[in-house]
Design an enzyme around this catalytic site. Sequence first.
Site, PDB file in Angstrom:
ATOM      1  N   LYS A 139       0.823  -1.143   0.043  1.00 50.71           N
ATOM      2  CA  LYS A 139       0.084   0.063  -0.083  1.00 50.71           C
ATOM      3  C   LYS A 139       0.863   1.269   0.149  1.00 50.71           C
ATOM      4  O   LYS A 139       1.292   1.595   1.057  1.00 50.71           O
ATOM      5  CB  LYS A 139      -0.845   0.178   1.355  1.00 50.71           C
ATOM      6  N   GLY A 157       6.454   5.195   8.286  1.00 51.95           N
ATOM      7  CA  GLY A 157       5.681   6.531   8.401  1.00 51.95           C
ATOM      8  C   GLY A 157       5.755   7.235   9.897  1.00 51.95           C
ATOM      9  O   GLY A 157       6.798   6.805  10.372  1.00 51.95           O
ATOM     10  N   GLU A 216       9.373   1.734  10.853  1.00 50.52           N
ATOM     11  CA  GLU A 216      10.298   2.535  10.753  1.00 50.52           C
ATOM     12  C   GLU A 216       9.562   4.051  10.817  1.00 50.52           C
ATOM     13  O   GLU A 216       8.793   4.345   9.931  1.00 50.52           O
ATOM     14  CB  GLU A 216      11.247   2.652   9.192  1.00 50.52           C
ATOM     15  N   CYS A 228      12.920  11.204   6.967  1.00 48.62           N
ATOM     16  CA  CYS A 228      12.767  10.764   8.444  1.00 48.62           C
ATOM     17  C   CYS A 228      14.128  10.979   9.196  1.00 48.62           C
ATOM     18  O   CYS A 228      14.269  11.179  10.375  1.00 48.62           O
ATOM     19  CB  CYS A 228      12.407   9.439   8.423  1.00 48.62           C
ATOM     20  N   GLU A 232       8.799  16.458  15.300  1.00 49.24           N
ATOM     21  CA  GLU A 232       9.333  16.254  14.181  1.00 49.24           C
ATOM     22  C   GLU A 232       8.367  17.344  13.067  1.00 49.24           C
ATOM     23  O   GLU A 232       7.177  17.113  13.050  1.00 49.24           O
ATOM     24  CB  GLU A 232       9.017  14.733  13.604  1.00 49.24           C
TER      25      GLU A 232
HETATM   26  P1  NAD Z   1       1.931   8.413   7.957  1.00 50.11           P
HETATM   27  O1  NAD Z   1       2.293   7.771   8.874  1.00 50.11           O
HETATM   28  O2  NAD Z   1       0.738   9.673   8.077  1.00 50.11           O
HETATM   29  O3  NAD Z   1       1.675   7.649   6.656  1.00 50.11           O
HETATM   30  C1  NAD Z   1       2.375   6.643   6.122  1.00 50.11           C
HETATM   31  C2  NAD Z   1       1.452   5.547   5.579  1.00 50.11           C
HETATM   32  O4  NAD Z   1       0.725   4.937   6.512  1.00 50.11           O
HETATM   33  C3  NAD Z   1       0.816   5.806   4.525  1.00 50.11           C
HETATM   34  O5  NAD Z   1       0.539   5.015   3.427  1.00 50.11           O
HETATM   35  C4  NAD Z   1      -0.890   5.924   5.205  1.00 50.11           C
HETATM   36  O6  NAD Z   1      -1.660   5.928   4.182  1.00 50.11           O
HETATM   37  C5  NAD Z   1      -0.595   4.869   6.168  1.00 50.11           C
HETATM   38  N1  NAD Z   1      -1.623   5.075   7.308  1.00 50.11           N
HETATM   39  C6  NAD Z   1      -2.078   6.186   7.721  1.00 50.11           C
HETATM   40  N2  NAD Z   1      -3.016   5.947   8.874  1.00 50.11           N
HETATM   41  C7  NAD Z   1      -2.788   4.600   9.042  1.00 50.11           C
HETATM   42  C8  NAD Z   1      -3.366   3.848   9.933  1.00 50.11           C
HETATM   43  N3  NAD Z   1      -4.413   4.098  10.952  1.00 50.11           N
HETATM   44  N4  NAD Z   1      -3.306   2.327   9.819  1.00 50.11           N
HETATM   45  C9  NAD Z   1      -2.396   1.951   8.698  1.00 50.11           C
HETATM   46  N5  NAD Z   1      -1.756   2.691   7.889  1.00 50.11           N
HETATM   47  C10 NAD Z   1      -2.099   4.116   7.927  1.00 50.11           C
HETATM   48  O7  NAD Z   1       3.186   9.373   7.425  1.00 50.11           O
HETATM   49  P2  NAD Z   1       3.511  10.276   6.303  1.00 50.11           P
HETATM   50  O8  NAD Z   1       3.062  11.401   6.601  1.00 50.11           O
HETATM   51  O9  NAD Z   1       3.096   9.357   4.883  1.00 50.11           O
HETATM   52  O10 NAD Z   1       5.280  10.106   6.230  1.00 50.11           O
HETATM   53  C11 NAD Z   1       5.687  10.948   6.997  1.00 50.11           C
HETATM   54  C12 NAD Z   1       6.213  10.242   8.383  1.00 50.11           C
HETATM   55  O11 NAD Z   1       6.997   8.723   7.852  1.00 50.11           O
HETATM   56  C13 NAD Z   1       7.449  11.153   9.247  1.00 50.11           C
HETATM   57  O12 NAD Z   1       6.991  10.850  10.421  1.00 50.11           O
HETATM   58  C14 NAD Z   1       8.710  10.520   8.896  1.00 50.11           C
HETATM   59  O13 NAD Z   1       9.598  10.574   9.760  1.00 50.11           O
HETATM   60  C15 NAD Z   1       8.257   9.097   8.414  1.00 50.11           C
HETATM   61  N6  NAD Z   1       9.172   8.274   7.692  1.00 50.11           N
HETATM   62  C16 NAD Z   1      10.270   7.015   8.392  1.00 50.11           C
HETATM   63  C17 NAD Z   1      11.207   6.772   7.455  1.00 50.11           C
HETATM   64  C18 NAD Z   1      12.223   5.679   8.270  1.00 50.11           C
HETATM   65  O14 NAD Z   1      12.875   4.858   7.498  1.00 50.11           O
HETATM   66  N7  NAD Z   1      12.018   5.600   9.689  1.00 50.11           N
HETATM   67  C19 NAD Z   1      11.103   7.126   6.290  1.00 50.11           C
HETATM   68  C20 NAD Z   1      10.414   7.881   5.744  1.00 50.11           C
HETATM   69  C21 NAD Z   1       9.445   8.264   6.385  1.00 50.11           C
END
Ligand code: NAD
Length: 490
Positions: free
Chosen positions: A175, A228, A250, A284, A384
């Site tokens: 997804k 995320g 992550e 991230c 963040e």
């Molecule tokens: P997000 O958590 O809002 O979304 C990430 C993914 O999760 C998306 O596909 C979203 O549709 C899905 N999602 C949202 N709600 C969900 C739920 N309740 N259950 C399951 N899935 C759900 O994050 P974002 O805004 O897309 O990305 C930014 C974040 O990602 C930042 O906090 C960043 O630090 C983190 N990130 C971490 C890494 C790492 O390797 N540690 C890498 C890239 C981004």
Amino acid sequence: MNSIGMQFINGVWTHGSGKSVRDIINPASGKVVGTVAEGSSADVDAAVAAARTAFDEGPWRDTPALARASLLLKLADALQADMAAFAKIETENNGKPLREAEGDVTDAANCFRYYAGLITKPLGQTYDVPDAMQSMVVREPVGVCGLIIPWNYPLLMAAWKLAPALGAGNCVIFKPAEATPLSAIRLFGLIEKLGLPAGVANLVLGAGEIVGARLSEHMDIDKIAFTGGTDTGRLIMKAAAGNIKKISLELGGKSPCIVFDDADIEVAVDWALFAIFCNQGEVCSAGSRLLLQDGIYDRFLARLVERAKQIVVGPGDDPLTEMGPLITREHMERVLSYIEIGKADGARLMCGGTRMAGKLSEGFFVEPTIFADCTPDMRIVREEIFGPVLAVLRFSDEAHAVKLANDSVFGLAGGVFSADGAKALRVIRKLRSGITWINCYHPTYNEAPWGGYKQSGIGRELGTFGLEAFTEVKQININLAPGKIGWYRH
Ligand code: NAD
């Protein structure tokens, strides 16, 4: 894209159970660049059922590693051959500068190559036990895996998850983030051509709170691999508890970049800018807290601000662009609100701080922003922001630097700049972070593990750790002296 982007479920391109669609926006212009099917819980259920059957009954998990490896290599070559189209899509959909998008395509192709190599290498162990037994461990695929990724590196994050998951013999439901599905749809076009058995690799699109949440709670999924935000990670942990799913997370960060008095200032300024402003700060591991030692504080800051003002902000398809737009209007507004919080909390705004005007006002562009004289209690230091906003703090000595650096709920990354190698290593060893750099910031390798301490996550991606995360460990004991065990008298 002229037609509607579809989902790929059980080997078939499908709109899914509903008729809804989602417009996909180019963040540089605010204009629609594509329209895709909006997935539903029923689509997740269909994909999980297909993956379950493919795993339990299909040949994929028993396909020899060499055959799986050759498919991953084919995929890598197809991806690389299609570099121009993938990079264009990534820039149009995510906003990042084209040359960064091209780098992502190469890194993604190399990630498939890396795991193609790794899966044919030794993985098990054997033990010398105190009986006439051969005791050993084999690695087996976890089963059906839900792979959920964010929007900041849509293609690269897809590769980081799909390569080890499929390589290890799992069946997957992938997804992408709802804002950035376009490169994943094209990637699944290439995956389709590999001729994998139906149900081995499924693509489901749609909202996190519907599609992502359904995946996380699904009783027929064995593992969720998630990248995320930390709050979403918390929700996933709770949802995964129903069937004690394996999870790897992550998550977010607020990583320190520490510069000592003895560092080469020009070199450190260069990396410090890259640490926070590459990929628009939507990274991230971004070095979003810059810790400067007293002796260089003013000189370093002056040079940093001078250089930050020269960063060329613009649409990613302009070859002169060094920093693109933020992903969505909502995210831009969130970043701008943090800038207001920084000002209200008394941080000194040195440059940037506003949305870009003029020609760029159609898109979601925010100036590279630097706040000086920040203190550890400020929200712009603790939370963040995930955008081009840097918080600069001052430290006196080594112990003070370590204390400030570790004063965070996150523990993803960190960097140290110093001419004294022993000092730099001492400080790095004290950082409570999973990814660290000395005299550089951000270089990332498929070969080395990626992941965080504390609230930055659970588990590691990439390297051998990333493959192990998609396997179960099975102990096998073979009796070398078959016969009765002598436990019962008769
Ligand atoms: P997000 O958590 O809002 O979304 C990430 C993914 O999760 C998306 O596909 C979203 O549709 C899905 N999602 C949202 N709600 C969900 C739920 N309740 N259950 C399951 N899935 C759900 O994050 P974002 O805004 O897309 O990305 C930014 C974040 O990602 C930042 O906090 C960043 O630090 C983190 N990130 C971490 C890494 C790492 O390797 N540690 C890498 C890239 C981004």
